[in-house]
Design a protein around this motif. Structure first.
Motif, PDB file in Angstrom:
ATOM      1  N   ARG A 262       0.829  -1.392   0.335  1.00 25.97           N
ATOM      2  CA  ARG A 262      -0.130  -0.236   0.490  1.00 25.97           C
ATOM      3  C   ARG A 262       1.358   0.615  -0.465  1.00 25.97           C
ATOM      4  O   ARG A 262       0.263   1.965  -1.153  1.00 25.97           O
ATOM      5  N   LYS A 265       1.703   1.663  -3.303  1.00 23.77           N
ATOM      6  CA  LYS A 265       0.577   2.633  -4.215  1.00 23.77           C
ATOM      7  C   LYS A 265       1.310   4.376  -4.279  1.00 23.77           C
ATOM      8  O   LYS A 265       1.018   5.589  -5.046  1.00 23.77           O
ATOM      9  N   SER A 285       3.112  -3.222  -5.619  1.00 24.30           N
ATOM     10  CA  SER A 285       2.117  -2.410  -5.130  1.00 24.30           C
ATOM     11  C   SER A 285       1.174  -3.041  -5.355  1.00 24.30           C
ATOM     12  O   SER A 285       0.021  -2.394  -4.900  1.00 24.30           O
ATOM     13  N   GLU A 299      -6.295  -9.251  -6.945  1.00 20.90           N
ATOM     14  CA  GLU A 299      -7.017  -8.408  -6.205  1.00 20.90           C
ATOM     15  C   GLU A 299      -7.229  -7.480  -7.037  1.00 20.90           C
ATOM     16  O   GLU A 299      -7.315  -6.912  -8.345  1.00 20.90           O
ATOM     17  N   TRP A 311      -9.167   3.726   1.386  1.00 28.29           N
ATOM     18  CA  TRP A 311      -7.383   4.361   0.470  1.00 28.29           C
ATOM     19  C   TRP A 311      -7.942   5.675  -0.715  1.00 28.29           C
ATOM     20  O   TRP A 311      -6.955   6.349  -0.550  1.00 28.29           O
TER      21      TRP A 311
HETATM   22  C1  GCU Z   1      -3.926  -5.881   1.077  1.00 25.80           C
HETATM   23  C2  GCU Z   1      -4.444  -4.990  -0.081  1.00 25.80           C
HETATM   24  C3  GCU Z   1      -3.226  -4.627  -1.219  1.00 25.80           C
HETATM   25  C4  GCU Z   1      -1.875  -4.205  -0.032  1.00 25.80           C
HETATM   26  C5  GCU Z   1      -1.499  -5.027   1.140  1.00 25.80           C
HETATM   27  C6  GCU Z   1      -0.349  -4.417   1.968  1.00 25.80           C
HETATM   28  O1  GCU Z   1      -2.854  -7.652   0.438  1.00 25.80           O
HETATM   29  O2  GCU Z   1      -5.289  -6.010  -1.069  1.00 25.80           O
HETATM   30  O3  GCU Z   1      -4.239  -3.859  -1.580  1.00 25.80           O
HETATM   31  O4  GCU Z   1      -1.360  -3.736  -1.518  1.00 25.80           O
HETATM   32  O5  GCU Z   1      -2.263  -5.738   2.165  1.00 25.80           O
HETATM   33  O6  GCU Z   1      -0.393  -3.157   1.600  1.00 25.80           O
HETATM   34  O7  GCU Z   1      -0.039  -4.821   2.774  1.00 25.80           O
END
Ligand code: GCU
Length: 425
Positions: A262, A265, A285, A299, A311
């Motif tokens: 996350r 991202k 990401s 996902e 988010w």
């Molecule tokens: C979850 C989520 C992801 C994210 C991840 C993280 O798996 O679904 O989108 O990248 O957590 O941040 O650890």
């Protein structure tokens, strides 16, 4: 009996209201829907960009606005009036005497709102300002090292539970992310490293926008085009860059922003919105980061929006189970970083994050890099695990799980050194 029947009822209602509930994620390439990737050079209002100048004047601003409006959300512009950075603690005896370690307190509205504790490592004996890596961490600065010197994070951290003894938990996690942050390796190569806990900027749960930086700048619920938490974290990264800019031992013109999952991202969105970041690194990401949304592999937009409604912004929810309706895809997020350097990394077992979709985003951002005569990745298919490709845009697929490892950092350090003029020794 009743709870089971109630559960079944809830499941049926959820399945009816939302077709992807109860469905398994797709991991079958043959079931990836046919999709059309928007040409990053075509302007949303029509017409096609043909030069770097046109990209900067029209293409980039229009693409940025579109992705901001439909996904991450508008954030406050620039450094706020009440921005303050205070050096709180310092030791010149960190890492067995090899480093200077400092903690700064960064606040955004004088003494109101969150105070972010930024941990900074500087290599000792450096001549002149050094280039730096900047990235957020999940569970507090004390997770980077076992050393009791580092202030434990007692605020909102990813994975914290209600009612638990925060101090005991923070202490138990001391050093737990050391493998993800090979501080000595980074410093030995001549870089500084700065980090802060993401939850210090904005908590990682849907808090009705009551905590973190949101209430400082937005009254009540943000409008559908305004910032979610990823934008708040990205904004926080820009403010930490402002803080680094005031530290004479750091060369703020040579900062690589980095993040995992996350926070990957987040580093991409920070790099897209703030051109002062000269290198942008995304580690695993996935969805909402480097992975193409339209592939709906692992996902999906619907899943991420339901699990983490805070988010992204309100508008992004329109695309739940409707990826084909998205007027852009994540290759355009990567393109917003051009002509600066961007590196994406995946892991073979991290299918949830769609390694192929992450690779394809970098590949399909190339038309914009071409406008600047920047070299391509040099491959059109994902390289073998362990092999790093590219020069200004880079990619590797690591064998193993969703994680950041010293192997990833080895590639990042080499890439950053190649792309920053004065980087490292
Ligand atoms: C979850 C989520 C992801 C994210 C991840 C993280 O798996 O679904 O989108 O990248 O957590 O941040 O650890």
């Amino acid at each position: 009996m009743l709870p089971a029947r109630l559960l079944a009822f809830v499941f049926v209602v959820a399945a009816l209201c939302c077709p992807s509930y109860g469905q398994r994620a797709n991991y079958d390439e043959a079931k990836v829907p046919e999709f059309h990737l928007p040409d990053p050079l075509v302007l949303p209002e029509g017409g096609r960009v043909a030069s770097a100048r046109e990209w900067e004047e029209k293409g980039r601003p229009a693409t940025l606005k579109l992705i901001e409006r439909e996904m991450y959300g508008r954030m406050p512009v620039g450094k706020p009036a009440g921005f303050k950075v205070v050096l709180d603690r310092e030791t010149s005896d960190a890492l067995g005497g090899k480093a200077v370690r400092r903690e700064y307190l960064v606040s955004f509205a004088e003494d109101k709102g969150p105070r972010v504790r930024m941990l900074l490592y500087l290599p000792k004996g450096a001549k002149g300002p050094v280039p730096a890596f900047l990235g957020l961490n999940f569970r507090g600065n004390q997770c980077l090292e076992k050393d009791p010197w580092i202030t434990p994070e007692l605020g909102y951290v990813v994975g914290s539970r209600k009612g638990e003894d925060r101090r005991a938990r923070a202490e138990a996690m001391r050093g737990s992310a050391a493998g993800r942050w090979p501080v000595e390796m980074i410093l030995e190569q001549g870089f500084a490293l700065a980090t802060a806990c993401c939850g210090n900027i904005d908590p990682d749960f849907h808090d009705g926008w009551k905590n973190g930086v949101h209430p400082l700048f937005t009254e009540g619920e943000p409008a559908p085009d305004e910032w979610g938490t990823v934008s708040a974290w990205a904004w926080g990264l820009s403010r930490l860059l402002d803080a680094l800019d005031g530290i004479k031992e750091v060369n703020a013109e040579e900062v690589a922003v980095i993040g995992h999952s996350r926070l990957g991202k987040t580093s991409l969105w920070a790099g897209a919105t703030d051109p002062r970041f000269k290198v942008v690194i995304s580690n695993n990401s996935g969805c909402g980061g480097a992975a193409l949304s339209k592939r709906a592999y692992g996902e999906t937009v619907g899943r991420i929006n339901r699990s983490f409604p805070h988010w992204f912004n309100g508008n992004f929810k329109k695309y739940n189970e409707k990826e084909e309706a998205l007027p852009f895809d994540q290759h355009q997020l990567i393109a917003l970083i051009a002509p600066r350097a961007v590196y994406v990394a995946s892991a073979t077992e991290d299918r949830w994050a769609d390694p192929t979709g992450e690779f394809l985003s970098v590949l399909h951002a190339q038309p914009v890099y071409d406008l600047y005569q920047k070299k391509s990745l040099g491959v059109i298919e994902s390289p073998a695990p362990g092999q790093s490709v590219g020069t200004v845009t880079g990619y590797h697929l690591r064998a193993g799980k969703h994680d950041v490892t010293p192997e990833d950092w080895k590639h990042y350090l080499a890439f950053v050194k190649r792309n920053l003029q004065k980087a490292g020794k």
